[in-house]
Each structure stands twice: as structure tokens, then as C-alpha cells.
Design a protein around this motif. Structure first.
Motif, PDB file in Angstrom:
ATOM      1  N   ALA A 250      27.654 -26.399   5.332  1.00  0.00           N
ATOM      2  CA  ALA A 250      27.252 -26.414   3.924  1.00  0.00           C
ATOM      3  C   ALA A 250      25.769 -26.115   3.768  1.00  0.00           C
ATOM      4  N   ALA A 251      24.972 -26.509   4.780  1.00  0.00           N
ATOM      5  CA  ALA A 251      23.535 -26.271   4.722  1.00  0.00           C
ATOM      6  C   ALA A 251      23.190 -24.791   4.750  1.00  0.00           C
ATOM      7  N   MET A 252      24.109 -23.958   5.218  1.00  0.00           N
ATOM      8  CA  MET A 252      23.868 -22.516   5.271  1.00  0.00           C
ATOM      9  C   MET A 252      24.256 -21.813   3.972  1.00  0.00           C
ATOM     10  N   THR A 253      24.815 -22.564   3.028  1.00  0.00           N
ATOM     11  CA  THR A 253      25.247 -21.979   1.763  1.00  0.00           C
ATOM     12  C   THR A 253      24.063 -21.429   0.973  1.00  0.00           C
ATOM     13  N   GLY A 254      24.204 -20.218   0.485  1.00  0.00           N
ATOM     14  CA  GLY A 254      23.189 -19.646  -0.393  1.00  0.00           C
ATOM     15  C   GLY A 254      22.038 -18.950   0.300  1.00  0.00           C
ATOM     16  N   LEU A 255      22.039 -18.901   1.627  1.00  0.00           N
ATOM     17  CA  LEU A 255      20.967 -18.202   2.341  1.00  0.00           C
ATOM     18  C   LEU A 255      21.211 -16.695   2.243  1.00  0.00           C
ATOM     19  N   ASP A 256      20.297 -15.988   1.619  1.00  0.00           N
ATOM     20  CA  ASP A 256      20.521 -14.563   1.396  1.00  0.00           C
ATOM     21  C   ASP A 256      19.466 -13.659   2.022  1.00  0.00           C
ATOM     22  N   ASP A 257      18.494 -14.243   2.735  1.00  0.00           N
ATOM     23  CA  ASP A 257      17.491 -13.399   3.383  1.00  0.00           C
ATOM     24  C   ASP A 257      17.207 -13.855   4.814  1.00  0.00           C
ATOM     25  N   VAL A 258      18.274 -14.252   5.516  1.00  0.00           N
ATOM     26  CA  VAL A 258      18.140 -14.665   6.913  1.00  0.00           C
ATOM     27  C   VAL A 258      17.669 -13.459   7.729  1.00  0.00           C
TER      28      VAL A 258
END
Length: 295
Positions: A250-258
Motif C-alpha cells: 500500500a505504501a507504493m500506491t500513487g508513486l508516479d516518478d520512481v
């Protein structure tokens, strides 16, 4: 390589430093410990006509408990932060994060304010500041103003400080009650910047429900960031019903510029980040349950 030539200034007070910075404008750069700036200058990745050395300004050094906050002067070395008992008791996440900051030689010279102002996306102190909703104190010829951590980090090595402002101190909220803290990160070698990392702060109520949660992420974007979706998902839930691996995902949700680079693809960093978040969650919860949140 050697840096390009520059004029060196060493003011005696913060007011003097502010005045010199305002006078010289964009041609000048503040230097404290220099552990990030000097290598950049030496490799000609950055160039300034003037360096303003604030490393010996006593006004910028020190650690003080001020009510429900812990104030740390921007010029306080990372080694001093890591060894201080007040920090250990009031802001354990800083104590836990400090050993991940480079090597001890770097921590002996590097400063808390320098690390935060450098705003590296893989920086531990910026991540702690954001996770705990710290407040940055900055000063300019116009006076002092406060900047919330959520509004401070703007991009790669970029903050919302104005060109004539100097970071003078940082205020960290003190978490009370049944709280636990943990830091987990993965790097190729100890002292290298993390490929991905996570910081967790969690508080439990008397019924073992999550009453407060903050999850910070580093190395997973252009700036340090908060896992707000995961934080919201666990609030109010019985801690025994929460699965660490699910919290990590869930902590990885919404990451769009990894980032995707020689250290690993975006998918790889995301997978590592989820694992670090899960491990940090487990450690922080264990400390909160045991009532042993201090570092």
C-alpha cells in the motif's frame, strides 16, 4: 578534478551571513559541512563565484527541547545528532536514521541543516523531517519565517527557500504515548545512497488500534515522499489485524516518478521499497506494542 576558483567568506553572525548572501545573490552559495557541495564543486557539477561558510556560527548549533518540539540548529553535525540523548528520547527516528547517513567521517562534518537543504531524494534527514512533519526555520533580510516540511521539498536538490534565505534550525514534533519507530533501507554498499528506503512512526491507543501513523519513503521519486494512502488505510485498525506485506504494498500506491537508472529499474525500486516499508512497519509496531519506541 578541482573546483573552479571562488571567493571565500566567513561571516561572524547569522545576520552577517544573511547580509552577504543578499548582497551577492545567485553568485553565492552557503556552505556548512560541505559533504555534498564540495564533491559537486570538485567535479564541476556546480559553480559559484562566492562561498559563504557558516560552519562556525554558534547560533546555528545546538539541540533544545522546547515544549512539545525538539529544536536542532541547522549547523549541528550529524554525528552530534546521532549521539545526543535528548534526540534519542524525543525524536528516536532521527537517532535510528543517522547511521545510514554516509560514513562516520561524513557525519563528523556534515550538518543536519545541510542535509535537509540539499534535499536529496535519497537523504535520510529530509525523509525524517517530512515523515514527522518538521518545521524549517529560515532567515532572510526580511526576517524569519517557518516552512512546513510538506511545503519545503520542491524537486531534485530543490527547496522552496528563496535565494536570500538561510536555513537556521529545524523543529521536530515529539511523539508521546505508545509509539514505535523504525528505518529500513537497501543500498549496494553501506554508506551508499539507498536504492529505496522507508521510515515508519506509529502510535497505538489502549485498545491496540493505530491512532497515528506516518510512513516516509526515500529513493522512490524526485523528492522524499509520504505514503499517505497507506497511512490512511491503517488508522483506526487493530494493529494485530494488519499484515506488514500489505502495508508495504500500500505504501507504493500513487508513486508516479520512481527513477530508473543503473542502480535498478523503477519496478525493481518499487519492489524493494515495498519490502523496506513492510520491514519498517513490523519493527515500529513491535516497539509500540512493547512500549519501547525509543531508539
Amino acid at each position: 578534478m578541482k573546483p573552479a576558483s571562488f571567493d571565500y567568506h566567513r561571516p561572524d553572525t547569522v545576520d552577517d551571513a544573511v547580509a552577504v548572501l543578499a548582497e551577492l545573490g545567485d553568485d553565492a552559495k552557503i556552505i556548512a559541512g560541505g559533504q555534498s557541495l564540495v564533491p559537486m564543486l570538485a567535479m564541476r557539477l556546480a559553480y559559484f563565484d562566492h562561498l559563504i561558510d557558516i560552519s562556525r556560527l554558534g547560533e546555528l548549533q545546538g539541540i533544545e527541547r522546547r515544549g512539545s518540539e525538539l529544536w536542532i540548529g541547522a549547523g549541528t553535525t550529524e554525528a552530534a545528532v546521532g549521539a545526543d540523548d535528548h534526540v534519542r528520547q524525543a525524536v528516536p527516528l532521527l537517532t535510528l536514521a543517522t547511521p545510514f547517513v554516509g560514513h562516520f567521517q561524513i557525519r563528523n562534518r556534515g550538518t543536519l541543516g545541510g542535509s535537509i537543504a540539499h534535499a536529496d531524494a535519497a537523504g535520510e534527514y529530509p525523509a525524517v523531517a517530512l515523515t514527522l512533519d518538521a518545521v524549517m526555520e529560515v532567515r532572510s533580510p526580511s526576517g524569519r519565517r517557518d516552512i512546513a516540511a510538506a511545503d519545503f521539498f520542491a524537486g531534485v536538490w530543490e527547496t522552496t527557500m528563496e535565494s536570500d534565505e538561510i536555513l537556521t534550525g529545524v523543529r521536530f514534533p515529539v511523539w508521546n504515548g505508545r509509539s514505535g519507530f523504525a528505518v529500513q533501507e537497501f543500498a549496494r554498499r553501506h554508506g551508499d545512497f539507498a536504492i529505496a528506503g522507508a521510515l515508519v512512526a506509529v502510535s497505538l491507543d489502549d485498545d491496540d488500534r493505530v491512532s497515528r501513523c506516518a510512513i516516509g519513503l526515500l529513493g522512490l521519486g524526485s523528492t522524499v515522499t509520504r505514503a499517505t494512502a497507506a497511512e490512511a488505510a491503517v488508522i483506526g485498525k487493530p494493529v494485530g489485524e494488519l499484515v506488514a506485506e500489505e502495508v508495504g504494498r500500500a505504501a507504493m500506491t500513487g508513486l508516479d516518478d520512481v527513477p530508473s537508472d543503473l542502480q535498478g529499474s523503477a519496478a525493481y525500486r518499487t519492489k524493494v521499497g515495498a519490502t523496506m516499508a513492510a520491514r519498517a512497519w513490523s519493527q515500529a509496531v513491535s516497539k509500540a506494542v512493547a512500549g519501547a519506541g525509543n531508539a
